[in-house]
Design an enzyme around this catalytic site. Structure first.
Site, PDB file in Angstrom:
ATOM      1  N   SER A 123     -15.292 100.586 -45.277  1.00 47.16           N
ATOM      2  CA  SER A 123     -15.908 101.080 -46.663  1.00 47.16           C
ATOM      3  C   SER A 123     -14.380 101.034 -47.438  1.00 47.16           C
ATOM      4  O   SER A 123     -13.638 101.597 -47.273  1.00 47.16           O
ATOM      5  CB  SER A 123     -16.317 102.620 -46.483  1.00 47.16           C
ATOM      6  OG  SER A 123     -16.521 103.202 -47.716  1.00 47.16           O
ATOM      7  N   LYS A 149     -18.155  97.226 -47.784  1.00 53.72           N
ATOM      8  CA  LYS A 149     -18.883  98.214 -48.549  1.00 53.72           C
ATOM      9  C   LYS A 149     -17.959  98.599 -49.784  1.00 53.72           C
ATOM     10  O   LYS A 149     -16.898  98.968 -49.459  1.00 53.72           O
ATOM     11  CB  LYS A 149     -19.580  99.598 -47.974  1.00 53.72           C
ATOM     12  CG  LYS A 149     -19.706 100.851 -48.537  1.00 53.72           C
ATOM     13  CD  LYS A 149     -20.544 101.537 -47.756  1.00 53.72           C
ATOM     14  CE  LYS A 149     -20.192 102.967 -47.903  1.00 53.72           C
ATOM     15  NZ  LYS A 149     -20.847 104.037 -46.931  1.00 53.72           N
ATOM     16  N   LEU A 150     -18.398  98.503 -51.055  1.00 55.60           N
ATOM     17  CA  LEU A 150     -17.561  98.904 -52.087  1.00 55.60           C
ATOM     18  C   LEU A 150     -18.034 100.371 -52.534  1.00 55.60           C
ATOM     19  O   LEU A 150     -19.309 100.571 -52.908  1.00 55.60           O
ATOM     20  CB  LEU A 150     -17.794  98.243 -53.280  1.00 55.60           C
ATOM     21  CG  LEU A 150     -17.317  96.438 -53.049  1.00 55.60           C
ATOM     22  CD1 LEU A 150     -17.208  95.652 -54.353  1.00 55.60           C
ATOM     23  CD2 LEU A 150     -16.012  96.472 -52.521  1.00 55.60           C
ATOM     24  N   LYS A 151     -17.312 101.165 -53.123  1.00 54.52           N
ATOM     25  CA  LYS A 151     -17.688 102.321 -53.343  1.00 54.52           C
ATOM     26  C   LYS A 151     -17.883 102.289 -55.131  1.00 54.52           C
ATOM     27  O   LYS A 151     -17.073 101.710 -55.596  1.00 54.52           O
ATOM     28  CB  LYS A 151     -16.483 103.831 -53.301  1.00 54.52           C
ATOM     29  CG  LYS A 151     -16.707 103.871 -51.932  1.00 54.52           C
ATOM     30  CD  LYS A 151     -17.955 104.752 -51.583  1.00 54.52           C
ATOM     31  CE  LYS A 151     -17.648 105.806 -50.093  1.00 54.52           C
ATOM     32  NZ  LYS A 151     -18.600 106.515 -49.629  1.00 54.52           N
ATOM     33  N   ASP A 177     -21.996 102.050 -52.326  1.00 55.88           N
ATOM     34  CA  ASP A 177     -22.246 103.060 -52.260  1.00 55.88           C
ATOM     35  C   ASP A 177     -21.813 104.073 -53.326  1.00 55.88           C
ATOM     36  O   ASP A 177     -20.651 104.160 -53.846  1.00 55.88           O
ATOM     37  CB  ASP A 177     -21.439 103.648 -50.799  1.00 55.88           C
ATOM     38  CG  ASP A 177     -21.680 105.311 -50.389  1.00 55.88           C
ATOM     39  OD1 ASP A 177     -22.758 105.672 -51.275  1.00 55.88           O
ATOM     40  OD2 ASP A 177     -21.380 105.498 -49.569  1.00 55.88           O
ATOM     41  N   ASN A 179     -22.703 107.438 -53.777  1.00 56.74           N
ATOM     42  CA  ASN A 179     -22.505 108.935 -53.190  1.00 56.74           C
ATOM     43  C   ASN A 179     -23.111 109.814 -54.489  1.00 56.74           C
ATOM     44  O   ASN A 179     -22.282 110.697 -55.019  1.00 56.74           O
ATOM     45  CB  ASN A 179     -21.070 109.268 -53.067  1.00 56.74           C
ATOM     46  CG  ASN A 179     -20.597 108.643 -51.691  1.00 56.74           C
ATOM     47  OD1 ASN A 179     -19.774 107.782 -51.900  1.00 56.74           O
ATOM     48  ND2 ASN A 179     -21.131 109.216 -50.757  1.00 56.74           N
ATOM     49  N   GLU A 202     -26.449 102.079 -51.587  1.00 58.33           N
ATOM     50  CA  GLU A 202     -26.660 103.350 -50.874  1.00 58.33           C
ATOM     51  C   GLU A 202     -26.279 104.646 -51.800  1.00 58.33           C
ATOM     52  O   GLU A 202     -25.530 104.955 -52.430  1.00 58.33           O
ATOM     53  CB  GLU A 202     -25.290 103.257 -49.858  1.00 58.33           C
ATOM     54  CG  GLU A 202     -25.164 104.539 -49.059  1.00 58.33           C
ATOM     55  CD  GLU A 202     -23.871 104.566 -48.022  1.00 58.33           C
ATOM     56  OE1 GLU A 202     -23.432 103.531 -48.023  1.00 58.33           O
ATOM     57  OE2 GLU A 202     -23.423 105.587 -47.295  1.00 58.33           O
ATOM     58  N   ASP A 227     -28.099 107.931 -47.741  1.00 62.34           N
ATOM     59  CA  ASP A 227     -27.170 108.443 -46.774  1.00 62.34           C
ATOM     60  C   ASP A 227     -27.311 110.110 -47.192  1.00 62.34           C
ATOM     61  O   ASP A 227     -28.294 110.575 -46.123  1.00 62.34           O
ATOM     62  CB  ASP A 227     -25.835 108.092 -47.257  1.00 62.34           C
ATOM     63  CG  ASP A 227     -24.612 108.847 -46.541  1.00 62.34           C
ATOM     64  OD1 ASP A 227     -25.011 109.724 -45.961  1.00 62.34           O
ATOM     65  OD2 ASP A 227     -23.564 108.492 -46.926  1.00 62.34           O
ATOM     66  N   LYS A 251     -25.712 109.159 -40.028  1.00 57.14           N
ATOM     67  CA  LYS A 251     -24.428 109.828 -39.689  1.00 57.14           C
ATOM     68  C   LYS A 251     -24.688 111.166 -38.985  1.00 57.14           C
ATOM     69  O   LYS A 251     -25.321 111.943 -39.314  1.00 57.14           O
ATOM     70  CB  LYS A 251     -23.788 110.411 -41.037  1.00 57.14           C
ATOM     71  CG  LYS A 251     -23.074 109.368 -41.747  1.00 57.14           C
ATOM     72  CD  LYS A 251     -22.274 109.841 -43.068  1.00 57.14           C
ATOM     73  CE  LYS A 251     -21.846 108.865 -44.002  1.00 57.14           C
ATOM     74  NZ  LYS A 251     -21.576 109.572 -45.275  1.00 57.14           N
ATOM     75  N   GLY A 279     -19.836 106.538 -41.745  1.00 51.80           N
ATOM     76  CA  GLY A 279     -18.691 107.328 -41.174  1.00 51.80           C
ATOM     77  C   GLY A 279     -18.246 108.384 -41.897  1.00 51.80           C
ATOM     78  O   GLY A 279     -18.730 108.374 -43.097  1.00 51.80           O
TER      79      GLY A 279
HETATM   80  O1  OSB Z   1     -20.679 108.070 -48.345  1.00 49.17           O
HETATM   81  O2  OSB Z   1     -20.430 107.059 -46.509  1.00 49.17           O
HETATM   82  C1  OSB Z   1     -20.157 107.759 -47.318  1.00 49.17           C
HETATM   83  C2  OSB Z   1     -16.697 108.675 -46.306  1.00 49.17           C
HETATM   84  C3  OSB Z   1     -16.579 110.175 -46.538  1.00 49.17           C
HETATM   85  C4  OSB Z   1     -17.681 110.591 -47.014  1.00 49.17           C
HETATM   86  C5  OSB Z   1     -18.844 109.836 -47.196  1.00 49.17           C
HETATM   87  C6  OSB Z   1     -18.929 108.756 -47.006  1.00 49.17           C
HETATM   88  C7  OSB Z   1     -17.668 107.980 -46.651  1.00 49.17           C
HETATM   89  C8  OSB Z   1     -17.344 106.492 -46.394  1.00 49.17           C
HETATM   90  C9  OSB Z   1     -16.301 106.185 -45.420  1.00 49.17           C
HETATM   91  O3  OSB Z   1     -18.014 105.565 -47.114  1.00 49.17           O
HETATM   92  C10 OSB Z   1     -16.906 105.737 -43.902  1.00 49.17           C
HETATM   93  C11 OSB Z   1     -15.969 105.681 -43.064  1.00 49.17           C
HETATM   94  O4  OSB Z   1     -15.649 106.369 -42.284  1.00 49.17           O
HETATM   95  O5  OSB Z   1     -15.501 104.537 -42.844  1.00 49.17           O
HETATM   96 MG    MG Z   2     -22.501 107.080 -48.117  1.00 48.75          MG
END
Ligand code: OSB
Ligand code: MG
Length: 359
Positions: A123, A149-151, A177, A179, A202, A227, A251, A279
């Site tokens: 990520s 995976k790109l935020k 992702d 969020n 995501e 998620d 998760k 994760g």
């Molecule tokens: O949305 O997947 C998520 C980390 C913290 C909180 C939410 C997310 C994430 C990540 C990192 O994307 C995932 C990782 O632990 O590699």
């Molecule tokens: Mg996520």
């Protein structure tokens, strides 16, 4: 624990991870649990100090009153308390670890792992500039990560995805992702991602907006993955039936533990929905358990199960390393790993010991 580089998502920037660990002592055997709650309630409503409070005030006393416990007992005993799934998951993990160590059974055997290694995805956070992003992605591809995976967030979506595809091509799975950073009004903007052949998008919208995700799924061709919205096997089944999720990020912390995570896996498999293991920037303890979960048959997509050095220069357990883009599933009893005492001591800020025997 300091992170190797700050990790920026649409909900904030993290430079260090404040982690709550739970240790249970059962006879001569110890068990470890890792709570994935973050410092602030920005990813979900849970946060570290809240988890400590609910464990001390409600969960540990309830388990103490129950007497002899197995890992499978933890969720039913705590079921009358609403929410706080990350705190519950940490307790279940610790009790199950002690149980499995005593029984000489590994996490993977207990959950039903069918592989001895799992493909590793990474990520990648939000950066100030595209060149910085490309340097980071290039490094991860070089290291062997098999999926990126790109935020994303409004203002950092089409351009970074385009830049990564232009620089590194279409020969590897790429996903994004958000969020929860978008609304249905952004559907046209999100549909612009369709041309980049993404594996999934995501959680673009609010965790409670499951219906919105079902509507958005009809306006974009990139598969919808949830998620934050998925907190139980029930919510997973509903999201799938509504058409809000074609793919699930599972998760264990978010859903109350590894046993509920397995139930979600089973629900998804029964409905032909692929899943992958998410994760939460875990130490090697949580990572060990996630790797075993990701070895279940329905986990057909690479997860956010990266090597220890993705986030930590020094892990509290012997580090998980990438081998040919994969990570080996631990085989020793329980989680298969335990904290290295000196390392754990060096990053410990406080300890509280609650004796069940005296209650
Ligand atoms: O949305 O997947 C998520 C980390 C913290 C909180 C939410 C997310 C994430 C990540 C990192 O994307 C995932 C990782 O632990 O590699
Ligand atoms: Mg996520």
């Amino acid at each position: 624990m300091p992170l190797v580089t700050p990790f920026r998502t649409s909900f904030g920037t993290q430079a260090e991870r404040d982690i709550l660990l739970v240790k249970v002592m059962a006879g001569g055997v110890e068990g470890w649990g890792e709570c994935v709650a973050m410092n602030d309630p920005l990813y979900s409503s849970e946060y570290v100090d809240g988890a400590v409070d609910v464990l001390r005030r409600y969960f540990v006393p309830a388990l103490a009153a129950h007497g002899h416990l197995t890992g499978a007992d933890v969720a039913p005993v705590l079921a009358r308390f609403k929410g706080h799934r990350m705190a519950k998951a940490a307790l279940e993990m610790a009790v199950l670890d002690a149980e499995l160590r005593a029984a000489d059974r590994s996490w993977g055997e207990e959950l039903g792992a069918v592989r001895d290694r799992v493909p590793s995805g990474v990520s990648v956070g939000i950066f100030d500039t595209i060149p910085e992003l490309l340097a980071a992605v290039g490094g991860y591809l070089e290291a062997g990560y098999v999926r990126i995976k790109l935020k994303i967030e409004p203002g950092w979506d089409i351009e970074p995805v385009r830049a990564v595809r232009e620089a590194f091509g279409y020969g590897f799975p790429l996903q994004v992702d958000a969020n929860t950073a978008y609304t249905l009004d952004d559907a046209a903007q999100l549909a612009r991602l369709d041309e980049f052949d993404l594996l999934l998008i995501e959680q673009p919208m609010d965790e409670e907006d499951v219906l919105g995700h079902a509507k958005l799924a009809r306006l974009v061709t990139t598969p919808m993955c949830l998620d934050e919205s998925i907190v139980s096997a029930e919510t997973a089944a509903a999201a799938i039936e509504l058409g809000a999720a074609a793919i699930l990020n599972i998760k264990p912390g978010r859903v109350g533990g590894y046993l509920e995570a397995r139930r979600i896996h089973d629900v998804a498999v029964g409905r032909g929905v692929p899943v992958w293991c998410g994760g939460m920037v875990e130490t090697g303890l949580g990572r060990a358990a996630n790797i075993a979960l990701a070895a279940l048959p329905g986990f057909t997509l690479p997860g956010d199960v990266s090597a220890s050095d993705r986030f930590y220069r020094t892990d509290i357990v012997p580090p998980f390393v990438l081998e040919d883009g994969h990570i080996a599933v631990p085989t020793e009893p329980g989680l298969g790993v335990a904290p290295i005492p000196e390392v754990l001591r060096s990053v410990t800020t406080s300890v509280e010991w609650i004796s069940l025997a005296s209650r």
